[in-house]
Scaffold this motif. Structure first.
Motif, PDB file in Angstrom:
ATOM      1  N   ASP A 136       0.856  -1.182   0.000  1.00 36.25           N
ATOM      2  CA  ASP A 136       0.000   0.000   0.000  1.00 36.25           C
ATOM      3  C   ASP A 136       0.896   1.238   0.000  1.00 36.25           C
ATOM      4  O   ASP A 136       1.451   1.603   1.029  1.00 36.25           O
ATOM      5  N   TRP A 137       1.040   1.853  -1.172  1.00 37.33           N
ATOM      6  CA  TRP A 137       1.878   3.068  -1.317  1.00 37.33           C
ATOM      7  C   TRP A 137       1.010   4.219  -0.829  1.00 37.33           C
ATOM      8  O   TRP A 137       0.346   4.899  -1.599  1.00 37.33           O
ATOM      9  N   SER A 138       1.034   4.383   0.493  1.00 35.08           N
ATOM     10  CA  SER A 138      -0.004   5.174   1.168  1.00 35.08           C
ATOM     11  C   SER A 138       0.457   6.613   1.364  1.00 35.08           C
ATOM     12  O   SER A 138       0.898   6.999   2.443  1.00 35.08           O
ATOM     13  N   HIS A 139       0.311   7.410   0.301  1.00 30.48           N
ATOM     14  CA  HIS A 139       0.846   8.779   0.382  1.00 30.48           C
ATOM     15  C   HIS A 139      -0.227   9.826   0.666  1.00 30.48           C
ATOM     16  O   HIS A 139      -0.045  11.002   0.400  1.00 30.48           O
ATOM     17  N   GLY A 140      -1.338   9.349   1.265  1.00 29.68           N
ATOM     18  CA  GLY A 140      -2.363  10.311   1.685  1.00 29.68           C
ATOM     19  C   GLY A 140      -2.365  10.506   3.192  1.00 29.68           C
ATOM     20  O   GLY A 140      -3.368  10.941   3.756  1.00 29.68           O
ATOM     21  N   LEU A 141      -1.236  10.181   3.829  1.00 29.01           N
ATOM     22  CA  LEU A 141      -1.206  10.194   5.297  1.00 29.01           C
ATOM     23  C   LEU A 141      -0.715  11.554   5.805  1.00 29.01           C
ATOM     24  O   LEU A 141       0.428  11.722   6.210  1.00 29.01           O
ATOM     25  N   GLN A 142      -1.644  12.503   5.778  1.00 36.86           N
ATOM     26  CA  GLN A 142      -1.295  13.879   6.187  1.00 36.86           C
ATOM     27  C   GLN A 142      -0.960  13.977   7.664  1.00 36.86           C
ATOM     28  O   GLN A 142      -0.238  14.870   8.092  1.00 36.86           O
ATOM     29  N   THR A 143      -1.564  13.088   8.458  1.00 35.85           N
ATOM     30  CA  THR A 143      -1.301  13.072   9.901  1.00 35.85           C
ATOM     31  C   THR A 143      -1.148  11.612  10.333  1.00 35.85           C
ATOM     32  O   THR A 143      -1.508  10.690   9.590  1.00 35.85           O
ATOM     33  N   VAL A 144      -0.643  11.426  11.540  1.00 33.16           N
ATOM     34  CA  VAL A 144      -0.512  10.076  12.065  1.00 33.16           C
ATOM     35  C   VAL A 144      -1.891   9.433  12.259  1.00 33.16           C
ATOM     36  O   VAL A 144      -2.036   8.214  12.156  1.00 33.16           O
ATOM     37  N   GLU A 145      -2.929  10.259  12.457  1.00 38.95           N
ATOM     38  CA  GLU A 145      -4.297   9.708  12.542  1.00 38.95           C
ATOM     39  C   GLU A 145      -4.682   9.060  11.203  1.00 38.95           C
ATOM     40  O   GLU A 145      -5.332   8.021  11.180  1.00 38.95           O
ATOM     41  N   HIS A 146      -4.269   9.680  10.117  1.00 37.53           N
ATOM     42  CA  HIS A 146      -4.487   9.050   8.808  1.00 37.53           C
ATOM     43  C   HIS A 146      -3.731   7.721   8.745  1.00 37.53           C
ATOM     44  O   HIS A 146      -4.234   6.728   8.231  1.00 37.53           O
ATOM     45  N   GLY A 147      -2.518   7.729   9.287  1.00 40.96           N
ATOM     46  CA  GLY A 147      -1.702   6.508   9.299  1.00 40.96           C
ATOM     47  C   GLY A 147      -2.354   5.401  10.122  1.00 40.96           C
ATOM     48  O   GLY A 147      -2.324   4.232   9.748  1.00 40.96           O
ATOM     49  N   GLU A 174      11.041  15.846   6.911  1.00 41.14           N
ATOM     50  CA  GLU A 174      10.427  16.360   8.139  1.00 41.14           C
ATOM     51  C   GLU A 174       9.550  15.295   8.807  1.00 41.14           C
ATOM     52  O   GLU A 174       9.752  14.955   9.969  1.00 41.14           O
ATOM     53  N   TRP A 175       8.564  14.753   8.052  1.00 44.54           N
ATOM     54  CA  TRP A 175       7.644  13.840   8.729  1.00 44.54           C
ATOM     55  C   TRP A 175       8.308  12.542   9.170  1.00 44.54           C
ATOM     56  O   TRP A 175       7.908  11.965  10.185  1.00 44.54           O
ATOM     57  N   THR A 176       9.337  12.096   8.438  1.00 46.20           N
ATOM     58  CA  THR A 176       9.979  10.843   8.877  1.00 46.20           C
ATOM     59  C   THR A 176      10.741  11.024  10.191  1.00 46.20           C
ATOM     60  O   THR A 176      11.062  10.048  10.862  1.00 46.20           O
ATOM     61  N   ALA A 179       8.359  13.336  16.010  1.00 48.22           N
ATOM     62  CA  ALA A 179       8.148  12.474  17.179  1.00 48.22           C
ATOM     63  C   ALA A 179       6.892  11.622  17.015  1.00 48.22           C
ATOM     64  O   ALA A 179       6.878  10.446  17.387  1.00 48.22           O
ATOM     65  N   GLU A 180       5.830  12.206  16.418  1.00 43.18           N
ATOM     66  CA  GLU A 180       4.579  11.452  16.255  1.00 43.18           C
ATOM     67  C   GLU A 180       4.795  10.256  15.328  1.00 43.18           C
ATOM     68  O   GLU A 180       4.310   9.161  15.581  1.00 43.18           O
ATOM     69  N   PHE A 181       5.547  10.509  14.238  1.00 43.27           N
ATOM     70  CA  PHE A 181       5.772   9.413  13.309  1.00 43.27           C
ATOM     71  C   PHE A 181       6.643   8.328  13.946  1.00 43.27           C
ATOM     72  O   PHE A 181       6.375   7.127  13.806  1.00 43.27           O
ATOM     73  N   ARG A 182       7.663   8.730  14.683  1.00 41.34           N
ATOM     74  CA  ARG A 182       8.528   7.743  15.341  1.00 41.34           C
ATOM     75  C   ARG A 182       7.737   6.895  16.336  1.00 41.34           C
ATOM     76  O   ARG A 182       7.952   5.684  16.455  1.00 41.34           O
TER      77      ARG A 182
END
Ligand SMILES: [Zn+2]
Length: 495
Positions: A136-147, A174-176, A179-182
């Motif tokens: 799933d090449w999921s590039h619509g994840l604007q926020t971790v909630e989307h993730g 930036e997003w990678t 802290a939220e993404f980690r």
């Protein structure tokens, strides 16, 4: 098997498929990988035996696979599952219209529940077509909630998935590193059924800001998938930047790779990277000519993908067919330009089936688990059998039947991890009605957010003017040709 027996099989009762043409995709089994009149025994989550007239444990459930083809589940290495919520909406788009819609105009409107909805329907669509593993090449994840929403859909759907986390509206360096993404990565339930990768593209900015994202991938032990060699978007400069900074390797998948130079292909080949070819996408959207004709000359590993259901369904039968034809088409054109004729085809149906199975497993680093019907590997398999179809008889060249004769409607039974998810042509896992309801809600939301006019114009882009070639001939009284191929009316002119 009947519905009761399916639930027994899903409780761990062994299942044997009897009398199929088995395409193991493992050259060490049968005659060069094919077992005619073959059986496959599945126990628990694994393939335990492949052969003829197998002895099986008492109580084993039998599937009559005679007349059918049994093969490993297919593997789609690049699919924007969230976009399935607007299935078919972009049928007449070019790539630039896709970019304008998602990147510049309407991308921000998609909420976490919209990502989840698209993923739910896409997951069922995939297993229904015999695609047992999807990246799933999921590039619509604007926020971790989307993730979280994307993950929730994959976690609860039948199938094997790799969530390639991306955010087309953010800067990957930036997003990678947020802290939220980690924290998301830390709690992500990574398993053999659910993997995680990073998905981002490399612009040709000489400062190479993507370095931070590649370093994050390395630090987190995640593979990277990147759209590379996309006409007008990513090019040789991106490959050179990755190469110069030491970020090319077997853990990288290059998606499309359709508009690159020999130098870039050589760098990919030398680093052990693989290419995910989305032939129907490249043909219709315009990333470049589907590159298999070139990749195989460079010895680069190929996998297949369907990209996005905003254009095309999650169907690797279509991918195999389109890919084999596009490769041959390119060879014919090249020969004709030299006043020559292709007298024997270099690319064979068998190779394309290999790309759809073991090629995908290798691209995802999952070839120790799936991609071939080898005893000990996970039981992800597809029975192609449709006794009611005139097109599936006789099966003389089984790879040819898979590529050029069969379709998703011929998928009889699908197993993932030994679990029956489709049987006798019907999904027996997942909740299709719930997925449809979720997608229906997203469609209503998108339509009302965009407004009727934007919704309609988005689906029906303006037509270019096609110059008609003057014709000096009037052999007969026929005068109607001027009326043929008239463009449809533009949306504004429609009643
Ligand atoms: Zn893509």
């Amino acid at each position: 098997m009947n519905p009761d027996e399916i639930s027994q099989a899903n409780d761990g009762r062994p299942v044997v498929f009897r009398g199929a043409t088995v395409l193991t995709m493992d050259p060490a089994i049968g005659e060069a990988g094919i077992v005619r009149d073959g059986d496959v025994l599945v126990q628990g989550d694994a393939v335990v035996a492949v052969g003829q007239r197998l002895d099986v444990p008492e109580g084993t459930l039998e599937v009559d696979a005679s007349g059918g083809i049994l093969m490993p589940g297919m593997i789609d290495t690049h699919r924007h599952m969230w976009q399935t919520a607007l299935r078919g909406y972009g049928a007449d788009w070019t790539l630039s219209q896709y970019f304008v819609f998602y990147y510049l105009t309407h991308g921000p409107m998609f909420r976490p529940q919209d990502i989840r909805a698209g993923n739910l329907l896409s997951a069922l669509e995939a297993v229904d077509a015999g695609v047992t593993t999807t990246l799933d090449w999921s590039h619509g994840l604007q926020t971790v909630e989307h993730g979280e929403a994307a993950l929730d859909a994959l976690r609860t759907s039948p199938g094997r998935f790799v969530l390639a986390y991306g955010n087309l509206l953010g800067a990957p360096w930036e997003w990678t590193n947020s802290a939220e993404f980690r924290a998301y990565v830390d709690r992500f339930p990574r398993s053999d059924r659910l993997g995680l990768q990073l998905a981002f593209d490399v612009t040709a900015d000489p400062a190479f800001p993507e370095k931070g994202a590649f370093e994050a991938a390395r630090e987190l032990g995640l593979r990277v998938t990147t759209h590379a060699g996309v006409w007008g978007a990513t090019n040789d400069d991106s490959i050179k930047l990755m190469s110069d900074h030491g970020f090319m390797g077997p853990e990288v998948t290059y998606v499309h790779a359709a508009s690159l130079s020999t130098d870039s292909y050589q760098r990919i080949a030398a680093s052990g990277g693989t290419v995910s070819v989305s032939t129907e996408s490249e043909q219709s959207a315009g990333q470049g000519y589907p590159p298999t004709w070139n990749l195989r000359k460079h010895g680069i590993g190929v996998s297949l993908s369907m990209d996005t259901s905003v254009w095309w369904s999650a169907d690797l039968f279509s991918a195999m067919r389109a890919t084999l034809s596009a490769d041959r088409s390119r060879e014919h054109l090249a020969a004709h330009a030299e006043q020559e004729t292709v007298v024997t085809n270099a690319l064979r149906a068998e190779e394309v089936v290999r790309w759809a199975t073991v090629g995908g497993a290798q691209a995802l680093g999952l070839d120790h688990l799936v991609g071939t019907l080898t005893p000990g590997k996970r039981a992800d398999l597809v029975l192609i059998k449709n006794d009611a179809s005139p097109a599936l008889y006789p099966v003389l060249h089984p790879y040819g039947t898979v590529v050029y004769q069969a379709g998703r409607g011929d998928v009889h039974t699908v197993l993932v991890d030994g679990r029956v998810v489709k049987h006798e042509g019907r999904l027996v896992a997942g909740d299709l009605d719930a997925a449809k309801a979720a997608v229906g809600e997203t469609v209503e939301f998108a339509r009302s957010t965009m407004g009727e006019q934007a919704w309609d114009e988005g689906m029906h882009p303006e037509l270019p003017v096609t110059e008609r070639i003057p014709n000096p001939y009037t052999y007969t009284d026929f005068t109607g040709s001027a009326d043929r191929h008239q463009p449809q009316q533009a949306p504004a002119e429609r009643a």
